[in-house]
Design a protein around this motif. Structure first.
Motif, short mmCIF file in Angstrom:
data_model
loop_
_atom_site.label_atom_id
_atom_site.label_comp_id
_atom_site.label_asym_id
_atom_site.label_seq_id
_atom_site.Cartn_x
_atom_site.Cartn_y
_atom_site.Cartn_z
N GLU A 45 82.18 -48.15 -26.11
CA GLU A 45 80.75 -47.94 -26.41
C GLU A 45 80.57 -47.13 -27.69
N ALA A 46 81.41 -46.09 -27.84
CA ALA A 46 81.28 -45.23 -29.03
C ALA A 46 81.58 -46.03 -30.29
N ILE A 47 82.61 -46.88 -30.22
CA ILE A 47 82.95 -47.69 -31.39
C ILE A 47 81.82 -48.67 -31.69
N ASN A 48 81.29 -49.28 -30.63
CA ASN A 48 80.21 -50.23 -30.80
C ASN A 48 79.02 -49.58 -31.49
N LYS A 49 78.71 -48.35 -31.09
CA LYS A 49 77.54 -47.67 -31.64
C LYS A 49 77.79 -47.29 -33.11
N ALA A 50 78.95 -46.68 -33.38
CA ALA A 50 79.20 -46.17 -34.73
C ALA A 50 79.53 -47.29 -35.71
#
Lengths: 300, 444, 294
Positions: B232-237
């Protein structure tokens, strides 16, 4: 010329030999290669022949004007060159046009107004241009001139298919590499000729300065510039790779860059040989032009 | 279409009176011609494997035979029969793939000419010459006798080396529709509103673990690595939330998808550390992370490496792979860690996600995963005619993979398009293949 | 290039006084001084990169991704949440390293090959000159792209590839200088006194002929820096995304140019500034040695 072309062929073959990876695998992409298929491809392109044999074969075919075929698209390499080179040539002409217009023009202004603010300004501007890499300039022009000023200027963002205006941004971008040198060279040579004896004579005769510059000095001052333009064809070809990539122009430069990254070796080889030949021919033409401009030089 | 009870014979009834753009009839012979051409060794087709399973396919591929006896005409010229070596209840799904299209005679007599000037049998035909790397156009085929005849008179595609260039041209108004570069999804959504269509696509990006080389030859190490990644963090950033974190092999738009099927795909640092400790594997060298260069994977792979380092306290090193996909795939054989790959669906069935990637002898299985149990389930599913029973077997096989984790599912694909709302009235996009349904696109 | 060659004859006779004169002229050239200032700035940034740019240039910082320039992040941040200012500052090391490595190695090769050709003449000269022609007949970027790919990409491959296609210019120029000095009276005199080849070359020929070559080589530093960036931009040069090569950064940030233009503009400016510093000083050096051109 022949040794240079031959040297180029040998160089590329050696480079292809040491290139990492498996040429057969490159042909089929992601799927594994069956033994039968591998054998067929190796035989078809003579991949396990010793290097000298392969080079000899290639040169033999080349003499019959056979550049081989692309392993990826199965198209004749010569067809690819025929299709892409005119675009590169047009781009190069546009680039040279800007070089002459802006480079020679600014150099003349600098020389005539020597040591003025204008002179300094022109020098600085051309140095900023030459320091800005072609691809950075191209990308910025694309966004901030072609797109943002679309309604004002109406310049196309990519391609060469919208008439003369398509050539403005790519041509200027390509010219930016050498503009500073041309401008500087023109300034220097014009200053030199303006101080030469015959120009002094012309002035002494009472000719107006404008006529002195354009009729007497300029022609002589052009010689080194023309020579440089000829020598510069290598820079133009390099610049074309970048300009064509940024502006999505279907030229030899971009075709070469794509062929190298997809390991399409026959295309790499064919285009490189072609480009080397063009490079040498242009240099020859420059020598001839030199003779036309400078009557002291005669080829016997 | 009719499937025999033993799931070995398919019988197709073709529409009568259909012709190619050059006037040749589209009949059983046209299909036999096409399938035979694809299967023959001399064609060296990269997509021939879709026909595998048809009687005589192997002999044709090896070059011992020039014919494909498993495909022939039925009772008349509008009946086509496909015979299979082994029962396969889902073979009919495959036949929706482009490689099963019929071809006219010129494809065999002059393959080079056909390649330059393709002749099809759809509502649109080639319009003028194909300008390689510049543009290609089609116009309406007047004699088309299918149901949907198309609304546009002609379509011209301009060819761009990079999607960014196409999107710039769209903004300038030179083209009426284009793909949108992933980095610009949010911006395009804001700018174009309803004329921006983003859609999940049947694509899975995953990290392949080398199941042969240490340390990723241990199942618990793979599970630990997967849980150490905060998708999720990678997707967001990195992706500006324009992808979907994956938690299964079969993605949401595909038939048979189950949300959350993968229990090791949720980020849990402590659990990841526990699994790694429990595996008993001493990680000596760094975990290698590789990807095919120049295709836009640089950033998220770096993010994954950073997270593995941070969350598991082990070394991870990014190794950029070749820009050439063939070279890149080869390099995965010697990998000591994880490599980026993706899979796009060829036909809508879970089998197309499971068999190619994980069946022990499948040529697309690059992880060296071998499981007899999995292979048996897949074969059994292929032989099961009942839809519900077959799906259950396929899901069992997927669960098995998601326990062994030969690959780490990372993100489902998303694609986006924009069209000119002042000129275009409707712009439907096909769900399975995420391509515009051109025959349904209409102007105002 | 032609202009530099003509200066060989001028530079030869009186070395010491010429150097003093050159330096005096250089100091009076405001553009050259600006060039020196820029180079000093870039060099300081490279040397003290770890002190100036303290934020990490590798890793992943999800909570600060794609930020606009601010007091904390002067140049903003990228998709991985990395501070762009830090990356750009650390990028000076790659550019300078590549620039100086290439120039040092081509000087070595160019002087040896050009010197041998010019000093010995005869068959050696013919052969070496043909070799130089072959290299010069190859368009620079075309050759470097092919070679850098063959060598597998990366920093070392970039250095080798650029050097491989840059030394012939040096060799040709130095050969010309050596030939012009070889026939001079004092070299003849030294030879008559029985000086050996090596001693002759290093004591008499090299010091009196090398200056224009050094000036020309200096002018290749910006060309090299831009070539590295171009190779990396096209995807052939430095490919490891963790390395802060300006060209690679521009390629990687290019898709964001519309929404986050600063990501492309700052590395682009760094590249332009650095190249400009070297070009200004290079021009100044050339003018100082051959004031006719001013």
């Amino acid at each position: 010329m022949v040794p240079v072309v031959f040297g180029a062929i040998v160089f590329i073959y050696i480079a292809m030999y040491i290139i990492p990876g498996d040429p057969v695998q490159s042909l089929v992409g992601e799927r594994p290669v069956t033994e039968e298929f591998r054998r067929a491809i190796i035989d078809r392109y003579g991949l396990d022949d010793p290097l000298p044999t392969r080079i000899a074969k290639y040169v033999g075919n080349l003499i019959h004007f056979d550049f081989g075929e692309s392993a990826l698209s199965r198209r004749q390499v010569w067809d690819i060159i025929k299709e892409t080179f005119p675009n590169t040539a047009r781009l190069a002409v546009a680039g040279t046009f800007f070089l002459i217009l802006l480079g020679i023009g600014s150099g003349m202004i600098s020389a005539v107004r020597r040591y003025s603010r204008l002179d300094t300004g022109v020098t600085l501007a051309t140095i900023v241009l030459v320091s800005t890499p072609v691809f950075v300039l191209g990308l910025l022009l694309q966004i901030f001139v072609a797109l943002k000023l679309k309604d004002v200027l109406g310049l196309p963002i990519t391609g060469l298919d919208q008439g003369l205006k398509s050539y403005i941004l790519p041509g200027f971008t390509l010219a930016s590499v050498s503009m500073a040198y041309i401008s500087r060279l023109q300034r220097t040579t014009l200053l030199e000729t303006l101080e030469s004896d015959y120009v002094r004579t012309a002035r002494a005769k009472g000719l107006p300065e404008r006529r002195v510059i354009f009729n007497h000095a300029w022609r002589n001052a052009l010689i080194p510039v023309v020579t440089y333009l000829g020598l510069d064809i290598g820079t133009v070809l390099g610049g074309a790779i970048l300009t064509e990539t940024v502006f999505n122009i279907n030229g030899v430069g971009r075709a070469l860059a794509i062929a190298i990254s997809t390991r399409d070796n026959q295309v790499v080889l064919g285009i490189s040989v072609f480009v080397v030949v063009i490079y040498l021919v242009v240099n020859l033409l420059v020598d001839l032009l030199y003779a036309v401009l400078d009557p002291r030089i005669r080829y016997t | 279409m009719d499937i025999s009870d033993d799931a070995k014979t398919l019988t197709y009834t073709l529409r009568q009176g259909g012709t190619f753009h050059n006037g040749e009839p589209v009949n059983a012979a046209a299909f036999v011609r096409s399938f035979t051409r694809v299967a023959q060794k001399k064609t060296a087709s990269e997509v021939a494997y879709h026909l595998s399973g048809i009687k005589g396919f192997d002999a044709a591929q090896e070059g011992t035979s020039d014919t494909l006896p498993g495909v022939h005409q039925g009772k008349d010229e509008y009946e086509l029969v496909i015979e299979l070596e082994q029962p396969n209840a889902e073979f009919f799904v495959r036949t929706g793939h482009l490689v099963f299209s019929p071809v006219p005679q010129v494809a065999v007599s002059d393959p080079k000419g056909f390649n330059e000037k393709p002749i099809g049998n759809g509502p649109y035909m080639l319009d003028g010459a194909w300008k390689h790397n510049v543009s290609v156009g089609v116009k309406k085929f007047a004699a088309y006798n299918g149901k949907v005849k198309g609304f546009l008179d002609s379509i011209k595609w301009k060819i761009y080396a990079e999607v960014e260039q196409a999107y710039l041209e769209f903004q300038a108004g030179t083209i009426e529709a284009t793909d949108v570069p992933p980095e610009q999804f949010a911006d395009a959504a804001a700018k174009y509103g309803a004329a921006f269509i983003d859609q999940a696509s049947a694509i899975l990006n995953y990290l392949l673990a080398n199941n042969k080389n240490a340390p990723t030859n241990n199942k618990m190490v793979r599970q630990a690595l997967s849980m150490a990644i905060d998708r999720e963090a990678i997707n967001k950033a990195v992706f500006n939330n324009q992808r979907v974190a994956a938690a299964s092999i079969v993605p949401p738009v595909s038939r048979g998808h189950r949300a959350g099927a993968c229990k090791y795909c949720t980020f849990n640092k402590d659990e990841a550390k526990r699994l790694l400790a429990e595996s008993g594997v001493q990680i000596t060298g760094p975990i290698e992370l590789t990807f095919n260069s120049g295709a836009g994977h640089e950033e998220w792979i770096q993010a994954v490496a950073a997270q593995i380092k941070q969350n598991l306290g082990i070394e991870a090193v990014v190794k950029p792979g070749s820009t050439d996909f063939g070279d890149y795939i080869k390099s995965l054989d010697g990998l000591k860690g994880l490599g980026r790959l993706g899979w796009g669906q060829d036909y809508p069935t879970p089998d197309n996600w499971l068999y190619p990637l994980f069946y022990s002898t499948s040529p697309d299985n690059h992880s060296f995963y071998v499981s007899k149990e999995f292979d048996a389930l897949i074969v059994k599913a292929q032989q099961t005619l009942d839809d519900a029973q077959r799906l259950a077997l396929q899901q069992q096989a997927e669960d098995l993979v998601l326990e062994d984790m030969p690959v780490l599912p990372m993100f489902y694909g998303k694609s986006a398009r924009v069209y000119s709302s002042s000129k275009v009235a409707s712009f439907p996009v096909d769900i399975q293949y995420a391509n515009p349904a051109w025959e349904l696109v209409s102007l105002k | 290039m032609a202009t530099v060659e003509t200066s060989a004859g001028v530079a030869a006779p009186e070395v010491r006084s010429l150097r003093g004169e050159t330096w005096r002229r250089l100091r009076r050239n405001r553009m050259a001084i600006a060039g020196i200032a820029i180079i000093a700035l870039v060099a300081l940034a490279a040397i003290f990169a770890d002190l100036i740019a303290t934020q990490p240039t590798e890793g992943f910082f999800a909570d600060q991704a794609r930020e606009s320039p601010s007091a904390r992040h002067w140049f903003g941040t990228d998709q991985l949440g990395l501070d762009l200012f830090s990356r750009v500052v650390h990028g000076t090391r790659i550019s300078l390293m590549v620039g100086f490595s290439v120039v040092a190695s081509i000087l070595l090769v160019g002087i040896v090959v050009g010197g041998a050709a010019g000093y010995f003449g005869g068959i050696a000269d013919t052969l070496l000159s043909r070799l130089i022609d072959v290299f010069l007949g190859f368009p620079f970027l075309v050759g470097t792209i092919i070679l850098v790919t063959a060598l597998g990409g990366g920093k070392m491959a970039v250095i080798v590839a650029i050097a491989f296609f840059s030394w012939p210019g040096i060799a040709r120029l130095f050969r010309g200088s050596v030939i012009s000095i070889r026939g001079s009276e004092y070299v003849e005199a030294a030879r008559a006194l029985g000086a050996g080849h090596l001693r002759m070359f290093f004591r008499h020929v090299l010091p009196n002929s090398v200056t224009p070559t050094l000036v020309y080589a200096f002018a290749l530093i910006p060309t090299t820096i831009i070539a590295e960036a171009a190779l990396s931009f096209l995807g052939f040069g430095i490919q490891n995304p963790a390395e802060p090569s300006w060209g690679l950064m521009i390629a990687r940030y290019r898709p964001l140019i519309q929404t986050e233009p600063h990501l492309v503009i700052f590395p682009g400016m760094a590249l332009t500034m650095t190249a400009m510093g070297f070009i200004l000083l290079g021009d100044g050096l050339r003018d100082a040695l051959d004031p006719r051109l001013r």
